[in-house]
Design a protein around this motif. Sequence first.
Motif: not given
Length: 779
Positions: A325-334, A353-360, A391-394
């Motif tokens: 999903q657009s905007g659901y995953y990104y990095s704010t820290s270096p 959302d319960v079904n979101s990108p992974s925290g890998v 795919t990585y874990a949900t």
Amino acid sequence: MIILSVLFFVIGVALLLGGGWLFSLDGSLYYFIAGAALIAVSFLLRKRNTFANLIYAVLLVGTLIWSIGESGFSWWPLATRMGLFLILAIPLLLLAFIKRRRGWRVLFPVWLATAMVTISPLMMTPPTTVEGQLTRSVTTSNADLGDVDEGDWNAYGRSNLGQRFSPLDQITPDNVDQLQLAWQYQTGDKKGPKDVGETTYEATPLKLGNALYVCTPHNWVVALNADTGEEQWVYDAKVPAESQRQHQTCRGVSYLPPSNGDQLPPIQKTSAPAENLSAMQCDAQLFLPTSDARLIAIDPTTGAKCANFAKNGELDLMHNMPFKQSGYYYSTSPPLVAGGVVIVAGSVNDNYDVNSPSGVIRAYDVKTGELKWNWDSGYPEDTTPIGPDETYATSSPNSWSVASADEKLGLAYFPMGNRTPDQLGMYRSPAEEKYATSVVALSLETGQVAWVQQFVHHDLWDMDTPAQPSLLDLDTPTGKQPALVVPTKQGDIYVLNRATGKPIFPITEEPAPQGAIPGDYTAQTQPTSGLSFKPAKLTEADMWGATPLDQLMCRIEFKQLRYEGRYTPPSEQGSIVYPGNFGVFNWGSIAVDPKRQQLFGMPLYLAFTSTLVPKAGLDLSGANKGEQGVNSNEGAEYAVELKPFLSPLGIPCQQPPWGYVAGVDLKTGKTAWKHKNGTIEDMTPFKLPIEMGVPGIGGPIITNGGVVFMAATVDDYLRAYDLSNGKELWKGRLPAGGQATPMTYLNSKGEQMVVQVAGGHGSIGTTIGDYVVAYKLKK
């Protein structure tokens, strides 16, 4: 007289009705009695009866006794309980005196005496203050400060050790009051009309060679001359607006030094946009994480992208994600650059959302961008690079803050968050339970887990480990140990052996409140550290307001909400979360002095409320706009509403101070001093510089001169403190909110500079701007 009588009557009715409501909730009877007294005074005034003054005198004495019984001789709790009644006594006294009624002779001495007792705490040391002294002498002269030149600042925490300590000592407690503005720069990147609410400027610049490198909320990298602040080049990552993004921020960029170990070549000034330059082969590199989930490698000299890294300098971090999903995953820290890899973690939107990108967490070859290993807490055993069709874990627990590394031990240390939804634990696997809300040590070479220490079991409160761990070698009764120090939202500071994960200061398990919603559970016990700033359990007497009226409303809400202390489970009734989601400590972390083996921190105390909202038939079209408010938890049976616990006037319901600074001797784990911090100058339209102890977000740095620098608070100042006793030595007015961690370096003339980014924070309402501000000593 009629106006005064009506005023007493209206206030009295409000206190009587509200006080009756509070008493029905098993709260204090005081407000009901006070309301009845004011109504009686109102009727007696209408009848010109002198007993009005006598009853009011009794009310003043009774209120004072009740106030001291609840709060002791603490200024703000006492002043707000007594203030309105002392003010209302003045027209009553004047009326009696003008009409020559004898009642004023009773009321005046009572009023004077109660007023004097009320202001007496101003002459006393506040009961929340801890006075003490840390030694100024250096105990470890050969402390490891990381592989950084003395005058530089090569990583977010200065080095990968995350100490936020500089060996510079030109600025001392004796001369810091001579600091003056050296230069000021504006990036031009400001919050726009399409930005999300939490658009923040949280960056700490790097100083490499004679250049500063700072990122902006919209992922520009700006290179500045470290002497003058003159712009050299700007790289704009061209990040599009996205309403589903929870944060719009950048805390910093990361650096790969030249392979030959030399200094960077002189920076090349250009007026052309750096993003338009042709990509080039890079030796040294900057790494920029973006809000649209890219990792970009940039040449520090020119600002051009690095053709050798990934695809023409850019790496798409959405690869192999289970949901995109657009905007659901990104990095704010270096990212972390260590051991020949650049390791990227990311932020996953809370409660969307319960079904979101992974925290890998993924490690890429620092030169080519080739995936070397991936550690996913959903599948923690297999770190082999993932296949193209896998795919990585949900929604697995993520690490959104800053990591640290000890390259001698070959370990990286990641502060871990939780699986979304934060307040609903029924979706988590055993592996996710194990690694959530913890610090995990990973092998730099393979990504395999060396050890993990969890700080909250079955976290239902969004108590992500928010802060970069600080690494130092610590003298203990059993000898010197390689230590890791990490603060937590719940107020504990854990001190662990970073080689083994074993606690240096004891960790104990305490019974926790029970009673989760059907289908979920709560842990029987929760850990706590021997070094802790966890707050005492709230009581009704801790409720606060500018007047007795809004204080009464806070008491009523306190009694209506569920609260059984730290770790009260979320509920449909609504639960108090204290410490709140803001945390006692947050991403600003703490700073440690490895030479003196001391710690400086900024503990905060703000309660939040958490309410689970059954979603059957509920319209949540306006949800998913930030961390506060209603978050929809798509795919779950409950939405969640999160907000600060505030009075009807918009101020915290619990009494101040809300913010402190504190100093700790890390050899003993004892808090040497603790003082309230910050004023309400920029919280009110009247610019009153009243020191109250206010909230803030951001971090401190310590210098070898024994001076600490920190902004962070909701008033717009950069402050300097004496590390030994916590006294404020100097403050410089900032042009905007300083919700970022400062840094310090030497310019080409050998002068110590202190730099603070000042751009404000959308969530806490500080002044918005786009400034980089530098200070140095007067010549």
